[in-house]
Scaffold this active site. Sequence first.
Site, short mmCIF file in Angstrom:
data_model
loop_
_atom_site.label_atom_id
_atom_site.label_comp_id
_atom_site.label_asym_id
_atom_site.label_seq_id
_atom_site.Cartn_x
_atom_site.Cartn_y
_atom_site.Cartn_z
N SER A 1 -18.33 -57.69 57.62
CA SER A 1 -19.54 -57.46 56.83
C SER A 1 -19.41 -56.66 55.86
CB SER A 1 -20.75 -57.14 58.01
OG SER A 1 -20.39 -55.86 58.62
N SER B 1 -20.43 -73.63 59.54
CA SER B 1 -20.54 -74.00 58.39
C SER B 1 -20.63 -75.73 58.26
CB SER B 1 -18.83 -73.84 57.78
OG SER B 1 -18.69 -74.78 56.72
N TYR C 1 -9.78 -75.83 58.70
CA TYR C 1 -11.11 -74.92 58.79
C TYR C 1 -12.08 -75.48 59.42
CZ TYR C 1 -15.27 -72.52 56.98
OH TYR C 1 -16.54 -71.97 56.57
#
Length: 262
Positions: free
Chosen positions: A15, A139, A152
């Site tokens: 983060s 995603s 990925y």
Amino acid sequence: MNIDLGGRTALVTGSTQGIGLAIAAGLARAGARVAVNGRTPDRVESAVAELRAAGGDVLGVSADVTTDAGVDRLLAELPAVDILVNNLGIFEAVPAREITDTQWRTYFEVNVLTSARLLRAYLPGMVDRGWGRALQIASDSAIVIPEEMIHYGVSKTALLALSRGFAKDVAGTGVTVNSVIAGPTHTAGVEDFVYQLVDPALPWDLAQREFMRAHRPQSLIQRLIEPDEIANMVVYLSSPFASATTGGALRVDGGYVDSILP
């Protein structure tokens, strides 16, 4: 909608920048005490300073959560959280037949096993307290596997299954577990990725448009998503308002995934 996360402690992995930093900022604005995490102390300190300057109750934990030693260090400094956001992830364009076994293992270790490790560490405390939120940042590539980085995409598909399985594990406890399916998002890392696929001499506005036209034409908003737009969904799912949402994969993808569900 007035979301109040006062009295809650949140951890957001990875983060110090991009989507993770935006999520940390959003949770802090909602009143949560937020732990910023990254591997590099200087970057953690910089992100903490930025969020504190905006009025957030923020602490920093420098630890590589892809390793057992790093998780041990994290737990020593932050033994319990109410909200866990597994945001850390890696991506890179590699032709499918050139992805090595080492790369496959690395993507599974970082993008999947790290989340499993932290869920295993923090869920028991949430269950004991009868309240908690665990979120995995997935995603659109989990559903629409991109030919330029299938390793990925496969890792993010596994992340959806991980979330669904752990949601079943904590069923009926007051703890929810969900995934957020982020679409193509404007971050520094994505700018680098875009320039791997389009003419690096193009100015950013033209490069972004060319990338969306050539590589993400399914997007209904026809632009990259801003990190704050991902953060808005995470803050909602972290709140009491989302108490009946668990085991889900919720899309913030700009309409990229050509499906009615999820």
